[in-house]
Write a protein that holds these residues in place. Structure first.
Motif, PDB file in Angstrom:
ATOM      1  N   ASP A  61       0.867  12.247   2.179  1.00 24.04           N
ATOM      2  CA  ASP A  61      -0.170  11.248   1.923  1.00 24.04           C
ATOM      3  C   ASP A  61      -0.478  11.150   0.439  1.00 24.04           C
ATOM      4  O   ASP A  61      -0.671  10.051  -0.096  1.00 24.04           O
TER       5      ASP A  61
ATOM      6  N   TRP B 216       0.075   7.460  -1.108  1.00 23.58           N
ATOM      7  CA  TRP B 216      -1.156   6.689  -1.308  1.00 23.58           C
ATOM      8  C   TRP B 216      -1.241   5.959  -2.657  1.00 23.58           C
ATOM      9  O   TRP B 216      -1.617   4.778  -2.691  1.00 23.58           O
TER      10      TRP B 216
ATOM     11  N   GLY C 109      -1.171   2.713  -0.909  1.00 20.16           N
ATOM     12  CA  GLY C 109      -2.607   2.548  -0.787  1.00 20.16           C
ATOM     13  C   GLY C 109      -3.134   1.614  -1.854  1.00 20.16           C
ATOM     14  O   GLY C 109      -3.947   0.721  -1.585  1.00 20.16           O
TER      15      GLY C 109
ATOM     16  N   LYS D 220      -4.944  -2.007  -1.265  1.00 18.09           N
ATOM     17  CA  LYS D 220      -6.299  -2.115  -1.786  1.00 18.09           C
ATOM     18  C   LYS D 220      -6.425  -3.224  -2.827  1.00 18.09           C
ATOM     19  O   LYS D 220      -7.520  -3.530  -3.291  1.00 18.09           O
TER      20      LYS D 220
ATOM     21  N   TRP E  75      -5.970   3.891   6.731  1.00 16.96           N
ATOM     22  CA  TRP E  75      -5.514   5.118   6.071  1.00 16.96           C
ATOM     23  C   TRP E  75      -5.859   5.099   4.583  1.00 16.96           C
ATOM     24  O   TRP E  75      -6.340   6.100   4.022  1.00 16.96           O
ATOM     25  N   ALA E  76      -5.625   3.968   3.917  1.00 18.85           N
ATOM     26  CA  ALA E  76      -5.898   3.856   2.481  1.00 18.85           C
ATOM     27  C   ALA E  76      -7.372   4.053   2.194  1.00 18.85           C
ATOM     28  O   ALA E  76      -7.747   4.750   1.235  1.00 18.85           O
TER      29      ALA E  76
ATOM     30  N   TYR F 225      -9.109   7.152   0.086  1.00 14.83           N
ATOM     31  CA  TYR F 225      -9.889   6.810  -1.109  1.00 14.83           C
ATOM     32  C   TYR F 225     -11.311   7.365  -1.036  1.00 14.83           C
ATOM     33  O   TYR F 225     -11.956   7.564  -2.071  1.00 14.83           O
TER      34      TYR F 225
END
Length: 291
Positions: free
Chosen positions: A210, A214, A218, A222, A243-244, A248
């Motif tokens: 992750d 990310w 991510g 975002k 998940w993102a 965060y």
């Protein structure tokens, strides 16, 4: 083809510095140093030489997560490497990373300094050194490492492929943008399907998989990367978005994202990190106010 003049490759390719576009100064067809410059060394066991790009964020997030777990040995100095100025071609940096790419790490905690380069190698090294964020059970470890290496193989299509031709190339080339947009959409679908069945990439636990994925994907969903969220219809990837957002929300992730960062709000930029208190006292807004 639309946006692309006819081009016939010559029999022998030659380097044209002017052809590099926005990042011409950071790329060249040979390795090795261009100038002599030693790297600074701070007081902590770990010395990081980096920049707050997605690859750089992986390591600063990992270090902040380790510190949040109480691993005092993960204290670090983060020195800024300005790749636009060619810092990565200095002799000291090349000695740590012969590939002249950030991030690069020196571990000075033992009798002999150990160099580690390539972000995936650094994450694995730190995870094994501190016994965190990398499962030890064989199946779980294999799943984690599989997703970690998925990121290593996939992100160049997002960054050097899609991101370059969509956001940075001096000429918009329809074929290149279509080719890489298709691949990035496929990659997001791979992630979305995995995250539909698992809280995190390697299973129920947050891992270096992750932490590696990310900053790239991510950040993309975002809306922080390449200004391409609408173009790629990232809102379709509901599981990736969940998940993102979850990752965060972690304070260590927010801190790690600030280190060595040169863009965004001044309050989100900590150009160098030498102590945990720097997040409160040495962000760019605080330094500007002090001047």
């Amino acid at each position: 083809m639309s946006g692309s003049p006819e081009y016939t490759p010559p029999k022998v390719w030659t380097w044209n510095k002017a052809n590099g576009g926005q990042f011409a100064s950071i790329n060249r067809p040979i390795a090795g140093p261009t100038h002599d410059k030693e790297l600074p060394v701070g007081r902590h066991p770990l010395q990081l030489y980096s920049l707050g790009t997605p690859n750089g964020q992986k390591v600063t997030i990992m270090l902040e997560e380790l510190l949040a777990l109480g691993h005092e040995g993960a204290e670090y100095d983060a020195w800024l490497i300005k790749i636009g100025d060619g810092d990565q071609f200095g002799s000291g940096f090349v000695a740590v990373n012969p590939n002249s790419k950030i991030p690069a790490l020196m571990d000075r905690s033992g009798p002999k300094p150990i160099r580690v380069f390539e972000s995936g190698a650094i994450l694995t090294y730190l995870a094994e050194k501190f016994g965190a964020f990398l499962p030890t059970e064989p199946a779980a470890r294999a799943e984690c490492l599989s997703w970690l290496f998925w990121q290593m193989g996939s992100a160049p299509y997002l960054g050097g492929g899609f991101g370059h031709f969509y956001a940075y190339a001096p000429t918009k080339i329809e074929y290149a943008i279509d080719r890489f947009a298709m691949e990035v959409k496929r990659q997001l679908d791979v992630l979305d399907r995995r995250l539909a069945e698992s809280e995190y990439l390697a299973g129920s636990d947050y891992t270096i998989a992750d932490i590696a994925v990310w900053p790239w994907y991510g950040g993309l969903v975002k809306g922080w990367t390449y200004g391409a969220a609408e173009f790629l219809q990232v809102e379709d990837n509901k599981n990736v978005l969940r998940w993102a957002d979850s990752i965060y929300s972690r304070p260590a992730v927010q801190r790690g994202r600030m280190v060595n960062r040169l863009s965004g709000e001044p309050s989100s930029q900590l150009h160098e990190r030498h102590d945990a208190s720097d997040f409160d006292t040495r962000t760019q807004d605080k330094l500007a106010a002090a001047e």
